[in-house]
Motif scaffolding. Structure first.
Motif: not given
Length: 728
Positions: A632, A654, A657
């Motif tokens: 992330t 995030n 990813h």
């Protein structure tokens, strides 16, 4: 009889003519009386106050404050009106001649108002309705309009404002010379795009000072005064060229240019070097943060010296610590890396169907699903697509962002600050965003161990273990390796970023020792008491991490970061100068040098080795990678004695990813720093200033001179007894 009838007809005609003349005379007298009355009412300030002599002699145009890099490049402006004033001697004659020929050819002979122009306006523009007749305002009257604006007085607005301008212009002509009036005009006239004054316009459209303008460039700028947008050379180049040629012809008519010169200049294309610091801002994130600091500084100056400096109007000069060349290198390096990696991420997302999982987490309305025209950020320009709000959110959620912070560890000066992909479209500053620091935190753990008597040649278990007291947590090394029959040296565990030995090191320390280190480094408060903190679960900003890494290369002392070196007024008098700050002791010199020795090996044979093998960086360097769980967040931190380079790469939330090693710190973040270092190495001036060797005593360098692994049991005992060498 015929003669009598003719006489009677003539008498009747004369009576009608006489009557008509009487009516016309009466109308004219009434008009004159009305003008006299209206003039008197304006003069005696019935329609508002007129500026007096004192006010007219104290005219000071507001002026933008300029922001300079450390290498004296203008990187930004702070303004209420985007204006940079110039002195009379800076204005070339051809600019003055172009202005006079176009706007007021009798400028040097009238007293602020031009009777001939009024007559022309009355007969051609009003009576004959000829739009090409031109206006009647002189340069002085236009200046008055620029300075004081116009007020609304109903249907009498135009005549009242014109009379006001006439009165003020005649007063001004008694107080100022003609050249002084020209200077005031050129420093205040608007050029569109929130741009005021000819110096700002010259910088905007030709990226040069007004004193450097060529004749045809002056003609372009003067031509814009008729209609800023219609004759804008960037937006409407054909219109601008026609208008420029008109200005050149007017200069010819007034004998400022010969026929030959006029013909040759009219054939030239308009060549722009457009530079808009608001739109194409190099260091936009930096200047935004710097402005907040400048506001604080100027407020303290005003409070302590009883002054009233204004950042937006007083033409201050703000000299910053940013190096323009390195800033451009950093922005370019981040951009090139993200373009490559975005393509890889898009392919990965298409194959693993992550978008469907992402969609299930979102809550959309029916309106969000309606297609419309959407503008999206792209690296080269804003692109337009037909799509819906869902498409837009997905586009930005999967977009990779990068931040770069480069500092001087010896004094805390910020050398480069890249807060994201584009300040104007994506203003959130990733340098200040708190993200999981991952393994880039480990050097702080290991430095704490060194501070408390643990040697780089102490050995730690590298065997997987479950911790029932922490919900059966079972840390693993990133490559899933373990060595049940061998222990690993502390120095080697760090350069390979091993998780299992790091956790064992954490348990050997008192928790308060690590908390104390983090407090000295000004990190956020640690509230998590789980051992996963050893692996970097703490959220740090790139600002905090880069500042802290500075302590390793500055012999254990950390400087706070600063952006402004000095501020001067518009005459060049220094009103603020940064003072050398007292660095804060975080680690002992020996611990910092030992940690640096270890991180140098991370470049030679550890997680940062590709900076040598792939990118061929030759300069001595210490570094550490960081890869957060599930890829992330990707980090890479590197430093020399004179520079610390930190970078973070990831998506904004995030949620989306990489799911492969393409998202690791060494793959995603390291190349940005590597390419920056490559450019610095290839630039002699920058190389000499920022790249140098570490001055670490041999005693400390040799402190890691021990084998990376040590076998357990009897075999290990005999190997140690008979001197097994490092690396065997």
């Amino acid at each position: 009889m015929k003669i009598l009838k003719e006489i009677q007809l003539q008498l009747k005609g004369n009576k009608k003519l006489t009557l008509l003349l009487k009516y016309a005379t009466g109308l004219i007298l009434f008009g004159v009386l009305l003008v006299v009355v209206l003039f008197s009412l304006v003069y005696f300030e019935v329609f508002g106050k007129l500026p007096n002599k004192e006010e007219l002699t104290s005219i000071i145009n507001e002026e933008a404050s300029l922001i300079y890099s450390s290498d004296e490049v203008i990187i930004g402006k702070l303004f209420a009106e985007n204006r940079t004033n110039v002195r009379l001697e800076q204005i070339p004659n051809h600019l003055k001649e172009a202005l006079i020929a176009t706007e007021d050819k009798r400028f040097y002979s009238h007293n602020g108002y031009d009777g001939q122009s009024y007559a022309r306006v009355f007969f051609r523009s009003i009576l004959l309705q000829d739009a090409s007749g031109g206006g009647g305002s002189t340069i002085t009257q236009q200046l008055i309009k620029n300075l004081y604006g116009r007020q609304y007085h109903g249907f009498l607005s135009m005549p009242i404002n014109k009379i006001k301008e006439l009165i003020i212009a005649s007063r001004m002509e008694k107080l100022y010379s003609k050249d002084e009036i020209l200077l005031l005009y050129l420093n205040s006239v608007p050029f569109g795009e929130n741009n005021f004054g000819v110096e700002s316009a010259a910088n905007r459209f030709f990226n040069k000072s007004v004193s450097e303008l060529h004749i045809e460039e002056s003609a372009v700028l003067v031509g814009m005064l008729k209609a800023n947008t219609y004759y804008n050379p960037r937006l409407n180049p054909e219109n601008a060229k026609k208008r420029r040629n008109t200005v050149l012809q007017l200069m010819n008519s007034e004998a400022y240019l010969s026929n030959k010169v006029t013909d040759s200049l009219q054939k030239l294309p308009i060549t722009l070097n457009y530079k808009n610091l608001d739109v194409n801002a190099t260091a936009g994130y930096f200047t935004y943060q710097m402005k907040k600091k400048a506001v604080e500084i100027v407020k303290k100056i005003n409070d302590s010296t009883n002054t009233s400096y204004n950042l937006e109007t007083d033409g201050l000069k703000i000299h910053t610590t940013l190096n323009y060349d390195i800033q451009k290198i950093a922005e370019k390096s981040a951009k090139e890396q993200l373009i490559i990696k975005q393509q890889q991420l898009d392919k990965e997302l298409a194959s693993n169907r992550l978008k469907n999982r992402w969609l299930k987490k979102q809550q959309f309305t029916e309106d969000d699903k309606q297609n419309r025209t959407i503008q999206l950020f792209d690296w080269d320009s804003t692109k337009t697509i037909t799509g819906n709000k869902i498409d837009s959110l997905w586009y930005y959620d999967k977009m990779l962002n990068a931040s770069v912070l480069i500092t001087n560890p010896k004094n805390g000066a910020v050398i480069s600050w890249v807060g994201g992909n584009n300040f104007n479209t994506l203003p959130f500053d990733m340098v200040l965003s708190h993200r999981q620091i991952a393994s880039a935190f480990k050097p702080f753990l290991y430095a704490t161990a060194l501070e408390n008597g643990i040697s780089p040649c102490d050995y730690f278990e590298n065997e997987e273990k479950t911790y029932p007291e922490y919900d059966n947590w079972k840390p693993k090394n990133a490559d899933h390796s373990s060595t049940p029959d061998k222990k690993v040296a502390m120095w080697y565990a760090l350069i390979k970023s091993m998780n299992i030995p790091s956790v064992n090191l954490y348990f050997k320390l008192e928790k308060e020792w690590l908390i104390d280190t983090c407090e000295k480094l000004l990190f956020p408060e640690i509230t998590d008491d789980t051992p996963s903190i050893a692996l970097g679960t703490l959220d740090l900003s790139l600002f905090e991490a880069t500042r802290a890494y500075g302590a390793f290369t500055n012999n254990g002392e950390m400087n706070d970061l600063y952006m402004i070196s000095k501020i001067t007024d518009k005459e060049g008098n220094i009103i603020y100068e940064s003072e050398a700050q007292k660095a804060k002791r975080v680690f002992t010199k020996e611990s910092a040098q030992t940690l640096t020795t270890i991180l140098q090996q991370a470049v030679e044979q550890g997680t940062g080795a590709s900076i040598r093998n792939r990118y061929k960086i030759k300069n001595p360097l210490a570094s550490k990678t960081g890869t957060a769980q599930d890829y992330t967040n990707a980090w890479f931190m590197a430093y020399t004695p004179n520079i610390v380079l930190g970078t973070w790469v990831g998506t904004s939330k995030n949620d989306v990813h990489f799911t492969s090693g393409n998202g690791s710190g060494s793959s995603l973040a390291l190349p940005i720093v590597a390419n920056i270092l490559k450019e610095i190495e290839n630039t002699p001036e920058l190389k000499e200033k920022y790249l140098s060797s570490f001055d670490i005593p041999e005693k400390i360098s040799s402190s890691i001179d021990c084998p990376p692994y040590r076998e357990k049991g009897i075999k290990g005992f005999f190997n140690r007894l008979f001197g097994k060498k490092k690396g065997e």
